[in-house]
Design a protein around this motif. Structure first.
Motif, PDB file in Angstrom:
ATOM      1  N   GLY A  49       0.957  -1.291   0.121  1.00 25.28           N
ATOM      2  CA  GLY A  49      -0.038  -0.060  -0.054  1.00 25.28           C
ATOM      3  C   GLY A  49       0.786   1.302   0.056  1.00 25.28           C
ATOM      4  N   PHE A  50       0.163   2.361  -0.544  1.00 24.46           N
ATOM      5  CA  PHE A  50       1.059   3.668  -0.434  1.00 24.46           C
ATOM      6  C   PHE A  50       1.482   4.095   0.829  1.00 24.46           C
ATOM      7  CE2 PHE A  50       1.603   8.472  -0.742  1.00 24.46           C
ATOM      8  CZ  PHE A  50       2.713   8.332  -1.649  1.00 24.46           C
ATOM      9  N   ALA A  51       0.735   3.822   1.970  1.00 24.55           N
ATOM     10  CA  ALA A  51       1.000   4.335   3.203  1.00 24.55           C
ATOM     11  C   ALA A  51       2.110   3.557   3.761  1.00 24.55           C
ATOM     12  CB  ALA A  51      -0.030   4.281   4.106  1.00 24.55           C
ATOM     13  N   ASP A  52       2.527   2.466   3.559  1.00 24.45           N
ATOM     14  CA  ASP A  52       3.616   1.681   3.838  1.00 24.45           C
ATOM     15  C   ASP A  52       4.846   2.276   2.854  1.00 24.45           C
ATOM     16  OD1 ASP A  52       2.394   0.069   5.610  1.00 24.45           O
ATOM     17  OD2 ASP A  52       1.896  -1.488   3.932  1.00 24.45           O
ATOM     18  N   VAL A  53       4.675   2.344   1.818  1.00 27.35           N
ATOM     19  CA  VAL A  53       5.894   2.820   0.837  1.00 27.35           C
ATOM     20  C   VAL A  53       6.217   4.276   0.974  1.00 27.35           C
ATOM     21  CG1 VAL A  53       6.493   3.292  -1.533  1.00 27.35           C
ATOM     22  CG2 VAL A  53       5.416   1.386  -0.907  1.00 27.35           C
ATOM     23  N   ALA A  54       5.374   5.286   1.341  1.00 25.81           N
ATOM     24  CA  ALA A  54       5.505   6.329   1.992  1.00 25.81           C
ATOM     25  C   ALA A  54       6.221   6.539   3.277  1.00 25.81           C
ATOM     26  CB  ALA A  54       4.302   7.312   1.810  1.00 25.81           C
ATOM     27  N   ALA A  55       5.754   5.734   4.126  1.00 26.78           N
ATOM     28  CA  ALA A  55       6.518   5.699   5.436  1.00 26.78           C
ATOM     29  C   ALA A  55       7.945   5.457   5.230  1.00 26.78           C
ATOM     30  CB  ALA A  55       5.738   4.852   6.359  1.00 26.78           C
ATOM     31  N   ASP A  56       8.185   4.619   4.310  1.00 27.25           N
ATOM     32  CA  ASP A  56       9.590   4.274   4.000  1.00 27.25           C
ATOM     33  C   ASP A  56      10.436   5.228   3.625  1.00 27.25           C
ATOM     34  OD1 ASP A  56      11.490   1.618   3.772  1.00 27.25           O
ATOM     35  OD2 ASP A  56      11.417   2.727   1.582  1.00 27.25           O
ATOM     36  N   PHE A  57      10.015   6.103   2.324  1.00 29.42           N
ATOM     37  CA  PHE A  57      10.741   6.896   1.686  1.00 29.42           C
ATOM     38  C   PHE A  57      10.643   8.490   2.335  1.00 29.42           C
ATOM     39  CE2 PHE A  57       7.054   7.386  -1.118  1.00 29.42           C
ATOM     40  CZ  PHE A  57       6.963   8.676  -0.980  1.00 29.42           C
ATOM     41  N   ALA A  58       9.625   8.732   3.024  1.00 28.38           N
ATOM     42  CA  ALA A  58       9.595  10.126   3.513  1.00 28.38           C
ATOM     43  C   ALA A  58      10.354  10.572   4.529  1.00 28.38           C
ATOM     44  CB  ALA A  58       7.767  10.357   4.509  1.00 28.38           C
ATOM     45  N   PRO A  59      11.126   9.705   5.399  1.00 28.62           N
ATOM     46  CA  PRO A  59      12.149  10.275   6.157  1.00 28.62           C
ATOM     47  C   PRO A  59      13.417  10.601   5.256  1.00 28.62           C
ATOM     48  CG  PRO A  59      11.152   8.499   7.110  1.00 28.62           C
ATOM     49  CD  PRO A  59      10.729   8.411   5.859  1.00 28.62           C
ATOM     50  N   LEU A  60      13.396  10.027   4.141  1.00 26.87           N
ATOM     51  CA  LEU A  60      14.542  10.525   3.335  1.00 26.87           C
ATOM     52  C   LEU A  60      14.277  11.836   2.415  1.00 26.87           C
ATOM     53  CD1 LEU A  60      15.494   7.043   1.834  1.00 26.87           C
ATOM     54  CD2 LEU A  60      16.192   7.985   3.907  1.00 26.87           C
ATOM     55  N   ALA A  61      13.126  12.212   2.313  1.00 23.54           N
ATOM     56  CA  ALA A  61      12.657  13.088   1.511  1.00 23.54           C
ATOM     57  C   ALA A  61      12.285  14.466   1.744  1.00 23.54           C
ATOM     58  CB  ALA A  61      11.324  12.669   0.560  1.00 23.54           C
ATOM     59  N   ALA A  62      12.374  14.783   3.090  1.00 23.41           N
ATOM     60  CA  ALA A  62      12.251  16.185   3.713  1.00 23.41           C
ATOM     61  C   ALA A  62      10.722  16.601   3.344  1.00 23.41           C
ATOM     62  CB  ALA A  62      13.341  17.100   3.402  1.00 23.41           C
ATOM     63  N   PRO A  63       9.757  16.056   3.685  1.00 21.27           N
ATOM     64  CA  PRO A  63       8.279  16.485   3.106  1.00 21.27           C
ATOM     65  C   PRO A  63       7.850  17.805   3.388  1.00 21.27           C
ATOM     66  CG  PRO A  63       8.337  14.804   4.990  1.00 21.27           C
ATOM     67  CD  PRO A  63       9.721  14.809   4.378  1.00 21.27           C
ATOM     68  N   ASP A  64       8.488  18.431   4.577  1.00 22.55           N
ATOM     69  CA  ASP A  64       7.999  19.873   5.007  1.00 22.55           C
ATOM     70  C   ASP A  64       8.502  20.670   3.907  1.00 22.55           C
ATOM     71  OD1 ASP A  64       6.982  18.969   7.303  1.00 22.55           O
ATOM     72  OD2 ASP A  64       8.527  19.347   8.655  1.00 22.55           O
ATOM     73  N   HIS A  65       9.826  20.412   3.495  1.00 23.19           N
ATOM     74  CA  HIS A  65      10.148  21.182   2.519  1.00 23.19           C
ATOM     75  C   HIS A  65       9.274  20.959   0.959  1.00 23.19           C
ATOM     76  CE1 HIS A  65      13.414  23.471   0.255  1.00 23.19           C
ATOM     77  NE2 HIS A  65      13.544  22.521  -0.551  1.00 23.19           N
ATOM     78  N   LEU A  66       9.091  19.653   0.828  1.00 26.47           N
ATOM     79  CA  LEU A  66       8.118  19.594  -0.508  1.00 26.47           C
ATOM     80  C   LEU A  66       6.871  20.261  -0.443  1.00 26.47           C
ATOM     81  CD1 LEU A  66       8.747  15.679  -0.704  1.00 26.47           C
ATOM     82  CD2 LEU A  66      10.244  17.709  -2.192  1.00 26.47           C
ATOM     83  N   THR A  67       6.282  20.381   0.769  1.00 26.77           N
ATOM     84  CA  THR A  67       4.764  20.887   0.874  1.00 26.77           C
ATOM     85  C   THR A  67       5.100  22.334   0.529  1.00 26.77           C
ATOM     86  OG1 THR A  67       4.926  20.868   3.279  1.00 26.77           O
ATOM     87  CG2 THR A  67       3.797  18.929   2.369  1.00 26.77           C
ATOM     88  N   ALA A  68       5.958  22.957   0.821  1.00 28.28           N
ATOM     89  CA  ALA A  68       6.270  24.470   0.680  1.00 28.28           C
ATOM     90  C   ALA A  68       6.314  24.852  -0.845  1.00 28.28           C
ATOM     91  CB  ALA A  68       7.325  25.046   1.484  1.00 28.28           C
ATOM     92  N   MET A  69       6.601  23.844  -1.644  1.00 26.76           N
ATOM     93  CA  MET A  69       6.961  24.111  -3.185  1.00 26.76           C
ATOM     94  C   MET A  69       5.576  24.272  -4.175  1.00 26.76           C
ATOM     95  SD  MET A  69      10.276  23.972  -3.437  1.00 26.76           S
ATOM     96  CE  MET A  69      11.417  23.785  -2.187  1.00 26.76           C
ATOM     97  N   GLN A  70       5.588  24.834  -5.130  1.00 30.89           N
ATOM     98  CA  GLN A  70       4.442  25.144  -6.020  1.00 30.89           C
ATOM     99  C   GLN A  70       5.100  24.808  -7.332  1.00 30.89           C
ATOM    100  OE1 GLN A  70       3.669  29.507  -5.696  1.00 30.89           O
ATOM    101  NE2 GLN A  70       2.661  29.402  -3.813  1.00 30.89           N
ATOM    102  N   TYR A  71       4.230  24.055  -7.906  1.00 30.79           N
ATOM    103  CA  TYR A  71       4.428  23.648  -9.242  1.00 30.79           C
ATOM    104  C   TYR A  71       4.735  24.759 -10.410  1.00 30.79           C
ATOM    105  CZ  TYR A  71       3.574  21.480 -13.796  1.00 30.79           C
ATOM    106  OH  TYR A  71       3.703  20.713 -15.350  1.00 30.79           O
ATOM    107  N   HIS A  72       5.538  24.452 -11.257  1.00 28.67           N
ATOM    108  CA  HIS A  72       5.759  25.585 -12.252  1.00 28.67           C
ATOM    109  C   HIS A  72       5.503  25.108 -13.767  1.00 28.67           C
ATOM    110  CE1 HIS A  72       8.029  28.505 -14.960  1.00 28.67           C
ATOM    111  NE2 HIS A  72       7.464  29.319 -14.024  1.00 28.67           N
ATOM    112  N   HIS A  73       6.317  23.947 -13.888  1.00 38.21           N
ATOM    113  CA  HIS A  73       6.326  23.668 -15.610  1.00 38.21           C
ATOM    114  C   HIS A  73       6.946  22.216 -15.493  1.00 38.21           C
ATOM    115  CE1 HIS A  73      10.547  24.778 -15.625  1.00 38.21           C
ATOM    116  NE2 HIS A  73      10.770  24.041 -16.618  1.00 38.21           N
TER     117      HIS A  73
END
Length: 358
Positions: free
Chosen positions: A161-185
């Motif tokens: 399931g996605f929750a299991d996969v996300a729990a695995d990679f999220a600590p590597l991915a700085a999610p607080d930094h990601l949520t502050a981003m805005q898509y451009h192109h």
């Protein structure tokens, strides 16, 4: 490379990192390996398919392929995301031809059968004479969809399931930094190499001082580190004071089987590697910025295109080397290629569980 050679290569053993060698070349060659990749690795693997901004409102939808399977993702009237096979239940026409906005219903582009945003068949033109035909129980087959940090992930087959996969990679991915981003192109780059050649290349900085003079000038290769989890890996390096990216840390996160997050000061680039043939792939880039940093998009895009051209060049030559018959697997560097070892072992295990002959 024929089926027999690939079947033999599938028994390539898993070894400890300090004894590891690269994959057998048969993994990268021919239709048999490509078909297994599509069916058993890429279709069922969670992968980043789009920024959530593209499906922000009811009726907004995107059309993609997952392991060669056409899929459709749409936001319904309640604001929920639905994913379906983009294949009409009548005669396999496309329910949608391209991305779109604000659709009230989904109308097949072949014969006009109409589905609602939850995949239920609602209108079947000129079917009145069909005996024992009951459209009320017909709907589009669903696929799994998830939204994470402003990004849409999907898969078209069974697996964790996605929750299991996300729990695995999220600590590597700085999610607080990601949520502050805005898509451009977005931008897509073709590469004349097997998709796994491109992923192998992404997963090590070993080649950076040799292939990428510009990139090497702004990262601290001497302080390059790699961390591994079950389904992901991250390569980390301090970034020198640079007018384009700023000062901070670069994180290159790989998520099995084909998604990358390039997390940089003030911005993020996402990659999805799409297998388009045994010796061809495409790399979808998405560009995200902190508010105010989007002004740097043109020079960021130009620099990324330069680096991508260098990667495409070396990957295309590696593909030729793999196909030459002159290559036998070499040893991996325990210091620099642990993420390659990790990915290739996931491949070995995935191939080892498949009993069908491709």
């Amino acid at each position: 490379m024929g089926t027999t050679d690939f079947q033999t290569g599938r028994h390539d053993p898993v070894r400890p990192l300090d004894e590891a060698q690269a994959l057998d070349p048969s993994f990268y060659l021919g239709q048999a390996a490509f078909d297994v990749d599509q069916r058993h690795i890429l279709a069922p693997g969670w992968q980043l398919v789009a920024p959530a901004d593209l499906v922000a409102q009811p009726g907004d939808h995107i059309v993609r392929e997952l392991g060669g399977k056409p899929v459709l993702i749409v936001r319904n009237a309640q604001g929920e995301l639905n994913g379906f096979n983009n294949v009409c239940r009548h005669r396999a026409g496309p329910v949608a031809l391209c991305d779109g906005k604000g659709a009230k219903r989904l109308r097949c582009a072949y014969h006009g059968w109409i589905y609602d945003l939850d995949g239920r068949l609602k209108v079947t033109p000129q079917m009145d004479g069909a005996k024992n035909f009951d459209p009320s129980g017909i709907r589009l087959p669903a696929i799994d969809v998830a939204e994470w940090c402003g990004m849409i992930f999907a898969r078209a087959g069974p697996g964790p399931g996605f929750a299991d996969v996300a729990a695995d990679f999220a600590p590597l991915a700085a999610p607080d930094h990601l949520t502050a981003m805005q898509y451009h192109h977005s931008r897509t780059y073709p590469v004349a190499a097997n998709w796994k050649v491109y992923v192998d290349n992404y997963l090590e900085g070993y080649h950076v001082p040799v292939v990428h003079a510009g990139l090497n000038a702004i990262i601290d290769y001497g302080d390059y580190t790699i961390d591994l989890s079950r389904w992901a890996s991250v390569q980390k390096s301090p970034m020198e004071d640079d007018s384009l990216y700023g000062t901070g840390e670069a994180r290159y996160v790989f998520i099995w089987p084909n998604t990358m997050l390039n997390i940089l000061p003030n911005r993020v680039q996402t990659n999805r590697v799409i297998a388009t043939g045994p010796a061809r792939c495409e790399v979808e880039f998405g560009y995200y910025y902190l508010p105010g940093e989007e002004r740097r998009a043109p020079e960021d895009d130009a620099f990324s295109t330069e680096v991508q051209a260098e990667d495409a060049m070396i990957c295309e030559r590696v593909q030729k080397g793999l196909a030459s018959g002159a290559y036998t697997p070499g040893r991996l560097s325990p210091q620099q290629e642990s993420a390659v070892w990790h990915f290739q072992n996931l491949l070995r295990r995935a191939y080892g569980t498949q009993k069908d002959t491709p």
